[in-house]
Design a protein around this motif. Structure first.
Motif, PDB file in Angstrom:
ATOM      1  N   ASP A 116      65.594  68.579  67.778  1.00  0.00           N
ATOM      2  CA  ASP A 116      64.723  68.700  66.615  1.00  0.00           C
ATOM      3  C   ASP A 116      64.301  70.161  66.479  1.00  0.00           C
ATOM      4  O   ASP A 116      64.398  70.934  67.431  1.00  0.00           O
ATOM      5  N   TYR A 117      63.827  70.503  65.305  1.00  0.00           N
ATOM      6  CA  TYR A 117      63.289  71.840  65.112  1.00  0.00           C
ATOM      7  C   TYR A 117      61.879  71.917  65.678  1.00  0.00           C
ATOM      8  O   TYR A 117      61.199  70.899  65.846  1.00  0.00           O
ATOM      9  N   ILE A 118      61.428  73.105  65.968  1.00  0.00           N
ATOM     10  CA  ILE A 118      60.157  73.323  66.655  1.00  0.00           C
ATOM     11  C   ILE A 118      59.031  73.528  65.648  1.00  0.00           C
ATOM     12  O   ILE A 118      59.151  74.368  64.747  1.00  0.00           O
ATOM     13  N   PRO A 119      57.917  72.794  65.802  1.00  0.00           N
ATOM     14  CA  PRO A 119      56.768  73.008  64.914  1.00  0.00           C
ATOM     15  C   PRO A 119      56.087  74.333  65.257  1.00  0.00           C
ATOM     16  O   PRO A 119      55.973  74.702  66.425  1.00  0.00           O
ATOM     17  N   CYS A 120      55.647  75.042  64.209  1.00  0.00           N
ATOM     18  CA  CYS A 120      55.064  76.368  64.393  1.00  0.00           C
ATOM     19  C   CYS A 120      53.855  76.564  63.491  1.00  0.00           C
ATOM     20  O   CYS A 120      53.749  75.958  62.429  1.00  0.00           O
ATOM     21  N   LEU A 121      53.000  77.473  63.919  1.00  0.00           N
ATOM     22  CA  LEU A 121      51.950  77.984  63.054  1.00  0.00           C
ATOM     23  C   LEU A 121      52.491  79.259  62.432  1.00  0.00           C
ATOM     24  O   LEU A 121      53.055  80.116  63.122  1.00  0.00           O
ATOM     25  N   VAL A 122      52.335  79.384  61.125  1.00  0.00           N
ATOM     26  CA  VAL A 122      52.859  80.513  60.362  1.00  0.00           C
ATOM     27  C   VAL A 122      51.658  81.332  59.894  1.00  0.00           C
ATOM     28  O   VAL A 122      50.836  80.839  59.122  1.00  0.00           O
ATOM     29  N   ASN A 123      51.544  82.553  60.386  1.00  0.00           N
ATOM     30  CA  ASN A 123      50.403  83.406  60.063  1.00  0.00           C
ATOM     31  C   ASN A 123      50.830  84.544  59.151  1.00  0.00           C
ATOM     32  O   ASN A 123      51.640  85.390  59.554  1.00  0.00           O
ATOM     33  N   THR A 124      50.312  84.543  57.919  1.00  0.00           N
ATOM     34  CA  THR A 124      50.603  85.671  57.042  1.00  0.00           C
ATOM     35  C   THR A 124      49.841  86.879  57.575  1.00  0.00           C
ATOM     36  O   THR A 124      48.833  86.740  58.279  1.00  0.00           O
ATOM     37  N   ARG A 125      50.328  88.071  57.231  1.00  0.00           N
ATOM     38  CA  ARG A 125      49.739  89.295  57.775  1.00  0.00           C
ATOM     39  C   ARG A 125      49.426  90.260  56.638  1.00  0.00           C
ATOM     40  O   ARG A 125      50.035  90.184  55.564  1.00  0.00           O
ATOM     41  N   PRO A 126      48.514  91.180  56.884  1.00  0.00           N
ATOM     42  CA  PRO A 126      48.123  92.112  55.825  1.00  0.00           C
ATOM     43  C   PRO A 126      49.248  93.085  55.468  1.00  0.00           C
ATOM     44  O   PRO A 126      50.224  93.232  56.206  1.00  0.00           O
ATOM     45  N   ASP A 127      49.070  93.726  54.323  1.00  0.00           N
ATOM     46  CA  ASP A 127      49.980  94.785  53.858  1.00  0.00           C
ATOM     47  C   ASP A 127      51.402  94.300  53.636  1.00  0.00           C
ATOM     48  O   ASP A 127      52.361  95.038  53.829  1.00  0.00           O
ATOM     49  N   ASN A 128      51.543  93.053  53.238  1.00  0.00           N
ATOM     50  CA  ASN A 128      52.828  92.466  52.872  1.00  0.00           C
ATOM     51  C   ASN A 128      53.865  92.494  53.997  1.00  0.00           C
ATOM     52  O   ASN A 128      55.073  92.539  53.737  1.00  0.00           O
ATOM     53  N   GLN A 129      53.397  92.452  55.230  1.00  0.00           N
ATOM     54  CA  GLN A 129      54.324  92.295  56.346  1.00  0.00           C
ATOM     55  C   GLN A 129      54.825  90.856  56.350  1.00  0.00           C
ATOM     56  O   GLN A 129      54.144  89.956  55.892  1.00  0.00           O
ATOM     57  N   ARG A 130      55.996  90.653  56.891  1.00  0.00           N
ATOM     58  CA  ARG A 130      56.486  89.274  56.999  1.00  0.00           C
ATOM     59  C   ARG A 130      55.546  88.468  57.880  1.00  0.00           C
ATOM     60  O   ARG A 130      55.014  88.981  58.861  1.00  0.00           O
ATOM     61  N   PRO A 131      55.372  87.198  57.574  1.00  0.00           N
ATOM     62  CA  PRO A 131      54.526  86.350  58.428  1.00  0.00           C
ATOM     63  C   PRO A 131      55.091  86.265  59.843  1.00  0.00           C
ATOM     64  O   PRO A 131      56.292  86.419  60.068  1.00  0.00           O
ATOM     65  N   GLU A 132      54.209  86.002  60.771  1.00  0.00           N
ATOM     66  CA  GLU A 132      54.604  85.834  62.164  1.00  0.00           C
ATOM     67  C   GLU A 132      54.369  84.385  62.564  1.00  0.00           C
ATOM     68  O   GLU A 132      53.372  83.789  62.189  1.00  0.00           O
ATOM     69  N   ILE A 133      55.305  83.832  63.321  1.00  0.00           N
ATOM     70  CA  ILE A 133      55.149  82.438  63.746  1.00  0.00           C
ATOM     71  C   ILE A 133      54.861  82.365  65.238  1.00  0.00           C
ATOM     72  O   ILE A 133      55.250  83.235  66.019  1.00  0.00           O
ATOM     73  N   VAL A 134      54.179  81.275  65.577  1.00  0.00           N
ATOM     74  CA  VAL A 134      53.867  80.953  66.963  1.00  0.00           C
ATOM     75  C   VAL A 134      54.200  79.478  67.154  1.00  0.00           C
ATOM     76  O   VAL A 134      53.659  78.628  66.437  1.00  0.00           O
ATOM     77  N   PRO A 135      55.093  79.156  68.087  1.00  0.00           N
ATOM     78  CA  PRO A 135      55.409  77.742  68.333  1.00  0.00           C
ATOM     79  C   PRO A 135      54.166  76.982  68.802  1.00  0.00           C
ATOM     80  O   PRO A 135      53.325  77.535  69.510  1.00  0.00           O
ATOM     81  N   ARG A 136      54.068  75.733  68.397  1.00  0.00           N
ATOM     82  CA  ARG A 136      52.964  74.885  68.850  1.00  0.00           C
ATOM     83  C   ARG A 136      53.102  74.667  70.356  1.00  0.00           C
ATOM     84  O   ARG A 136      54.141  74.202  70.820  1.00  0.00           O
ATOM     85  N   PRO A 137      52.071  74.989  71.135  1.00  0.00           N
ATOM     86  CA  PRO A 137      52.183  74.894  72.597  1.00  0.00           C
ATOM     87  C   PRO A 137      52.321  73.460  73.114  1.00  0.00           C
ATOM     88  O   PRO A 137      52.797  73.254  74.230  1.00  0.00           O
ATOM     89  N   ASP A 138      51.947  72.479  72.306  1.00  0.00           N
ATOM     90  CA  ASP A 138      52.002  71.087  72.755  1.00  0.00           C
ATOM     91  C   ASP A 138      53.366  70.429  72.502  1.00  0.00           C
ATOM     92  O   ASP A 138      53.559  69.268  72.823  1.00  0.00           O
ATOM     93  N   PHE A 139      54.318  71.179  71.928  1.00  0.00           N
ATOM     94  CA  PHE A 139      55.647  70.630  71.659  1.00  0.00           C
ATOM     95  C   PHE A 139      56.530  70.866  72.885  1.00  0.00           C
ATOM     96  O   PHE A 139      56.694  72.006  73.330  1.00  0.00           O
ATOM     97  N   GLU A 140      57.099  69.814  73.416  1.00  0.00           N
ATOM     98  CA  GLU A 140      57.907  69.927  74.625  1.00  0.00           C
ATOM     99  C   GLU A 140      59.334  70.345  74.294  1.00  0.00           C
ATOM    100  O   GLU A 140      60.101  69.587  73.703  1.00  0.00           O
ATOM    101  N   HIS A 141      59.646  71.582  74.659  1.00  0.00           N
ATOM    102  CA  HIS A 141      60.996  72.122  74.471  1.00  0.00           C
ATOM    103  C   HIS A 141      61.123  73.342  75.389  1.00  0.00           C
ATOM    104  O   HIS A 141      60.152  74.091  75.550  1.00  0.00           O
ATOM    105  N   PRO A 142      62.279  73.572  75.988  1.00  0.00           N
ATOM    106  CA  PRO A 142      62.435  74.732  76.871  1.00  0.00           C
ATOM    107  C   PRO A 142      62.092  76.066  76.195  1.00  0.00           C
ATOM    108  O   PRO A 142      61.527  76.954  76.845  1.00  0.00           O
ATOM    109  N   PHE A 143      62.420  76.214  74.904  1.00  0.00           N
ATOM    110  CA  PHE A 143      62.065  77.483  74.251  1.00  0.00           C
ATOM    111  C   PHE A 143      60.556  77.663  74.185  1.00  0.00           C
ATOM    112  O   PHE A 143      60.054  78.763  74.407  1.00  0.00           O
TER     113      PHE A 143
END
Length: 171
Positions: A116-143
């Motif tokens: 399955d694909y990994i659930p993430c939090l997507v955080n937009t950033r100032p000055d029109n930088q691309r958003p940064e993602i953080v995988p949900r820590p409670d999702f069980e996957h080696p990555f």
């Protein structure tokens, strides 16, 4: 580690970002489907199937490397809900728009098996930088485990080599 960039032909001393040109869903479409049901540019992808519409944005993700002074960067895609996608699109040129969305990592990363694909939090950033993602820590996957624990320099360099071998375009 030095590498020759397939885009510019130059030799670089720093690590490339592991960049994916499109979400996996787009990559697996036929040429006809890409022409008729999909839209892709450098920041957005939409695929309009008969029974649903999938919406993706391009984001960045940084993987901690435990035994090196640089971290490994990824240029990946996440799928968003219609509401989140519309909000991001509506505020794309707003340098002060900072929100968090829920999304799904939409690229299969080298050196991992994905059921399955990994659930993430997507955080937009100032000055029109691309958003940064953080995988949900409670999702069980080696990555996810590696994301939070960090990887070694050797593992990072192996992933870079795997991307080159797969024909991806790190940039």
């Amino acid at each position: 580690m030095t590498y020759t960039c397939p885009s510019c032909g130059e030799t670089h001393d720093s690590w490339p970002a592991l960049a994916f040109r499109a979400p996996d869903s787009y990559v697996h479409l036929s040429a006809e489907e890409k022409e008729n049901i999909a839209f892709l540019n450098s920041d957005f992808c939409v695929i309009e199937y008969p029974d649903q519409t999938d919406r993706f944005i391009r984001v960045v993700m940084t993987q901690k490397v435990k035994d090196h002074c640089s971290d490994l960067e990824y240029g990946v895609w996440v799928s968003l809900s219609e509401k989140s996608f519309q909000d991001y699109n509506d505020n794309f040129d707003n340098p002060n728009h900072q929100v968090q969305y829920f999304g799904w990592l939409s690229n299969k990363l080298p050196d991992y098996t994905f059921k399955d694909y990994i659930p993430c939090l997507v955080n937009t950033r100032p000055d029109n930088q691309r958003p940064e993602i953080v995988p949900r820590p409670d999702f069980e996957h080696p990555f996810v485990e590696d994301y939070y624990a960090g990887i070694t320099k050797a593992e990072a360099e192996l992933r870079i080599q795997m991307m080159f071998n797969r024909g991806q375009n790190p940039n």
